[in-house]
Design an enzyme around this catalytic site. Structure first.
Site, PDB file in Angstrom:
ATOM      1  N   THR A 174       5.213   4.066   2.732  1.00 39.28           N
ATOM      2  CA  THR A 174       5.833   5.361   3.047  1.00 39.28           C
ATOM      3  C   THR A 174       6.081   5.484   4.553  1.00 39.28           C
ATOM      4  O   THR A 174       7.180   5.846   4.997  1.00 39.28           O
ATOM      5  CB  THR A 174       4.938   6.516   2.568  1.00 39.28           C
ATOM      6  OG1 THR A 174       4.667   6.330   1.177  1.00 39.28           O
ATOM      7  CG2 THR A 174       5.606   7.857   2.771  1.00 39.28           C
ATOM      8  N   GLY A 204       0.858  -1.173   0.000  1.00 40.83           N
ATOM      9  CA  GLY A 204       0.000   0.000   0.000  1.00 40.83           C
ATOM     10  C   GLY A 204       0.899   1.229   0.000  1.00 40.83           C
ATOM     11  O   GLY A 204       1.948   1.237   0.643  1.00 40.83           O
ATOM     12  N   CYS A 205       0.486   2.279  -0.737  1.00 45.59           N
ATOM     13  CA  CYS A 205       1.388   3.430  -0.908  1.00 45.59           C
ATOM     14  C   CYS A 205       1.616   4.183   0.403  1.00 45.59           C
ATOM     15  O   CYS A 205       2.759   4.492   0.760  1.00 45.59           O
ATOM     16  CB  CYS A 205       0.849   4.362  -1.986  1.00 45.59           C
ATOM     17  SG  CYS A 205      -0.893   4.787  -1.808  1.00 45.59           S
ATOM     18  N   ASN A 206       0.544   4.432   1.153  1.00 42.96           N
ATOM     19  CA  ASN A 206       0.727   5.120   2.439  1.00 42.96           C
ATOM     20  C   ASN A 206       1.471   4.221   3.423  1.00 42.96           C
ATOM     21  O   ASN A 206       2.306   4.688   4.204  1.00 42.96           O
ATOM     22  CB  ASN A 206      -0.634   5.482   3.053  1.00 42.96           C
ATOM     23  CG  ASN A 206      -1.459   6.354   2.142  1.00 42.96           C
ATOM     24  OD1 ASN A 206      -0.979   7.373   1.662  1.00 42.96           O
ATOM     25  ND2 ASN A 206      -2.694   5.952   1.883  1.00 42.96           N
ATOM     26  N   ALA A 207       1.155   2.933   3.369  1.00 41.85           N
ATOM     27  CA  ALA A 207       1.758   2.000   4.317  1.00 41.85           C
ATOM     28  C   ALA A 207       3.270   1.910   4.122  1.00 41.85           C
ATOM     29  O   ALA A 207       4.043   1.976   5.088  1.00 41.85           O
ATOM     30  CB  ALA A 207       1.131   0.618   4.158  1.00 41.85           C
TER      31      ALA A 207
END
Ligand SMILES: NC(=O)c1ccc[n+]([C@@H]2O[C@H](COP(=O)([O-])OP(=O)(O)OC[C@H]3O[C@@H](n4cnc5c(N)ncnc54)[C@H](OP(=O)(O)O)[C@@H]3O)[C@@H](O)[C@H]2O)c1
Length: 350
Positions: free
Chosen positions: A154, A149-152
């Site tokens: 990051t 996941g992109c937020n995860a």
């Protein structure tokens, strides 16, 4: 050797970005692209920036059409991948951009997603520290990979070095993220209309409900002796008017006795040899423009003694390092190709 590739979800944002990166990959032949409601149409109608792929037509997404390729990318809404992965048992390498194979905990899946739970695959963030070395080692020769996941990814990249070194306390993490709306996909949603997001910042999934929370806790636990339940994170994404990009500001208490030098060294040592995750010099912090189009996570770190907290600010392009770049980088490792092939560290700014 040239590897044949099928990309599903090719009319969407993640699939389109996988295609953009693979179009420049010398070892890859993009043979098949698939979609759902837009099947039957030319790819170029939906991805007009992918000029070199104008000859491709979107097919239906079925196991039969995806079968027979060396590498299959799944870039489908979460909950959709499992049915294909079960049916593609003979595929040499499958990389799922969705969430279906990311979580190791069925309870966490049930709590944040629901529906059928599928087995966890190797997590596609090579630079992440784990107690057994870097995640990269698990990706070598892997045949099933779950892109992050992109937020995860990051937030995990931001905090794992400090948790692994024991210089921050993971029971009181706060992360606030400025995120571009492409992170929510291309399908029409009223709250993502231009008139709803231009000129305003919109928080969402406030108060511990965002689906990337268990993924972050899982990554931080894998880098330490902490159980996922011991890792507490207050996580608040805010949609801002930029098509792509994430700027994540994460803070956590300084562990008792940790010196400023030990804190900085934790991040410096974790990423000193990495190409795509870079710690900026003291006093410097990244902008999202510095990473747009790039596979780079740039981070700045400050030790805030007055607040007794460490602050990490990290910028990524959600569609590159946050998804498609992570997927292609992981593919390169799995296939034994140079890890950075077809990926760039240079952003597009201004
Ligand atoms: N966007 C990001 O920044 C990002 C970051 C990390 C991970 N991801 C993950 O990547 C996956 C795709 O996200 P996205 O942002 O690319 O979404 P998207 O832009 O909405 O694209 C979804 C794609 O899936 C297809 N599709 C929809 N329903 C389907 C079904 N029932 N069966 C087969 N295909 C179906 C769509 O085809 P049609 O257009 O033909 O309907 C489209 O190609 C998601 O699991 C997401 O969590 C996205």
């Amino acid at each position: 050797m040239t590897y044949s590739v099928a990309v599903s979800g090719a009319s969407g944002y993640a699939g389109g970005e996988i295609l953009r990166l693979l179009a420049a990959h010398p070892d890859i032949e993009i043979r098949t692209v698939t979609a759902h409601s837009n099947a039957g149409q030319p790819l170029i109608e939906h991805q007009p920036h992918l000029r070199s792929l104008a000859h491709l037509t979107l097919h239906d997404t079925t196991p039969e059409i995806l079968a027979g390729h060396d590498v299959v990318f799944l870039a489908l809404p979460h909950g959709q991948s499992g049915q294909y992965t079960d049916a593609l048992a003979d595929a040499p390498l499958i990389i799922d951009a969705g969430a279906d194979h990311r979580l190791t905990s069925r309870d966490a899946w049930d709590a944040f997603y629901g529906g059928a739970f599928h087995e966890p695959w190797v997590y596609g963030v090579p630079e992440l520290l784990t107690t057994a070395g870097k995640q990269r080692e698990n990706l070598q020769g892997a045949t099933r990979i779950a892109a992050p996941g992109c937020n995860a990814s990051t937030v995990s990249l931001s905090l794992v070095p400090g948790v692994a070194a024991g210089v921050i306390d993971p029971s009181d993490i706060v992360s606030v993220l400025a995120v571009g709306p492409s992170g929510a996909g291309k399908s029409l949603k009223t709250n993502l209309l231009g008139s709803e997001i231009l000129g305003t910042a919109n928080p969402y999934a406030v108060g511990g409900t965002h689906r990337h929370i268990p993924e972050i806790r899982q990554a931080l636990a894998a880098a330490s002796s902490h159980a996922p339940d011991d890792i507490r994170i207050s996580f608040t994404p805010v949609i801002v008017p930029m098509a792509r990009g994430i700027l994540a500001t994460s803070t956590a208490p300084i562990a008792a006795g940790a010196t400023d030098a030990q804190i900085r060294d934790a991040w410096q040592n974790a990423y000193a040899d990495e190409t795509f995750v870079q710690l900026l010099p003291e006093g410097h912090f990244p902008r999202t423009a510095d990473v747009l189009g790039a596979n780079t996570a740039l981070m700045g770190l400050a030790v805030d003694r007055a607040a007794n907290r460490v602050t990490v600010v990290t910028a990524v392009d959600n569609l590159v390092k946050g998804t498609a770049g992570a997927a292609v980088q992981s593919m390169n490792i799995a296939l034994g190709l140079p890890e950075g092939r077809a990926l760039t560290v240079n952003g597009v700014a201004p």
